[in-house]
Scaffold this active site. Structure first.
Site, PDB file in Angstrom:
ATOM      1  CG  HIS A   1       3.147   0.982 -10.088  1.00 29.65           C
ATOM      2  ND1 HIS A   1       3.197   2.491  -9.849  1.00 29.65           N
ATOM      3  CD2 HIS A   1       2.069   0.625  -8.993  1.00 29.65           C
ATOM      4  CE1 HIS A   1       2.245   3.021  -9.030  1.00 29.65           C
ATOM      5  NE2 HIS A   1       1.667   1.862  -8.680  1.00 29.65           N
TER       6      HIS A   1
ATOM      7  CE  LYS B   1      -6.599   7.152  -5.311  1.00 27.25           C
ATOM      8  NZ  LYS B   1      -5.643   6.224  -5.656  1.00 27.25           N
TER       9      LYS B   1
ATOM     10  NE  ARG C   1       2.077  -0.560  -1.407  1.00 24.24           N
ATOM     11  CZ  ARG C   1       1.602   0.743  -1.519  1.00 24.24           C
ATOM     12  NH1 ARG C   1       2.283   1.677  -2.025  1.00 24.24           N
ATOM     13  NH2 ARG C   1       0.274   1.020  -1.275  1.00 24.24           N
TER      14      ARG C   1
ATOM     15  CB  SER D   1       1.680   6.831  -6.828  1.00 22.65           C
ATOM     16  OG  SER D   1       2.247   5.798  -7.758  1.00 22.65           O
TER      17      SER D   1
END
Ligand code: PNS
Length: 164
Positions: A16, A40, A89, A127
């Site tokens: 990040h 979440k 990514r 994460s």
């Protein structure tokens, strides 16, 4: 030009921060913003995540930290942002990101999505994996800022790693 970098940041990783550093060079102001009403379940509260973001983005004066509720397009309009920044990514991120970008464009055609590619050294970093490795006592050196590492170990009750 104001950009919004939205996400969960649970927790903030060096991937990040890599995107934030790149975004801070492109946008006059970059607002890193945590989604509040996420479905979440999170490891860190929004306030804890805001603290971590504030600590770690202090070197960039044009980076602001915030949180938001509701639709991203509404929040972006309120903040006067012209673009949403997201990091990609690998190809596996692309489908989800493309769907979100198209949906956001449908909701507000004036809002652009800008994708940036973090350093390849973070291409496997997420994460979710950070939380898992931390809970199992693994070494996160180089993957998260030291302050985030400490908070993870405190939250999960895992002893700090002994120096090698
Ligand atoms: O880090 P994440 O969890 O991948 O971030 C997802 C996020 C926060 C960017 C996305 O869930 C979002 O923008 N939520 C806000 C609600 C919204 O606008 N939903 C429609 C998006 S297409």
């Amino acid at each position: 030009m104001i950009g919004i970098y939205p996400g969960s940041f649970d927790p903030l990783t060096n991937g990040h921060l890599d995107v934030i550093e790149r975004g801070a060079k492109i946008f006059d102001e970059l607002v890193v913003s945590i989604l509040r009403n996420s479905e979440k379940t999170s490891l860190f509260t929004v306030d804890e995540r805001l603290d971590m973001l504030r600590e770690c983005t202090a070197p960039w004066p044009n980076v602001k930290v915030d949180s938001f509720d509701g639709l991203l397009v509404d929040y972006a309009r309120e903040r006067g942002a012209r673009a949403v920044l997201r990091g990609i990514r690998a190809v596996s991120d692309y489908e989800y990101e493309l769907q979100m970008a198209w949906m956001n464009r449908k909701l507000d055609s004036a809002l652009e999505t800008v994708f940036m590619i973090p350093s390849e050294s973070y291409s496997y970093l997420s994460s979710r994996l950070v939380r898992e490795i931390a809970s199992l006592g693994g070494n996160l050196t180089g993957l998260v800022p030291a302050s985030v590492d400490l908070r993870l170990r405190t939250r999960l009750g895992v002893a700090p790693l002994a120096p090698k």
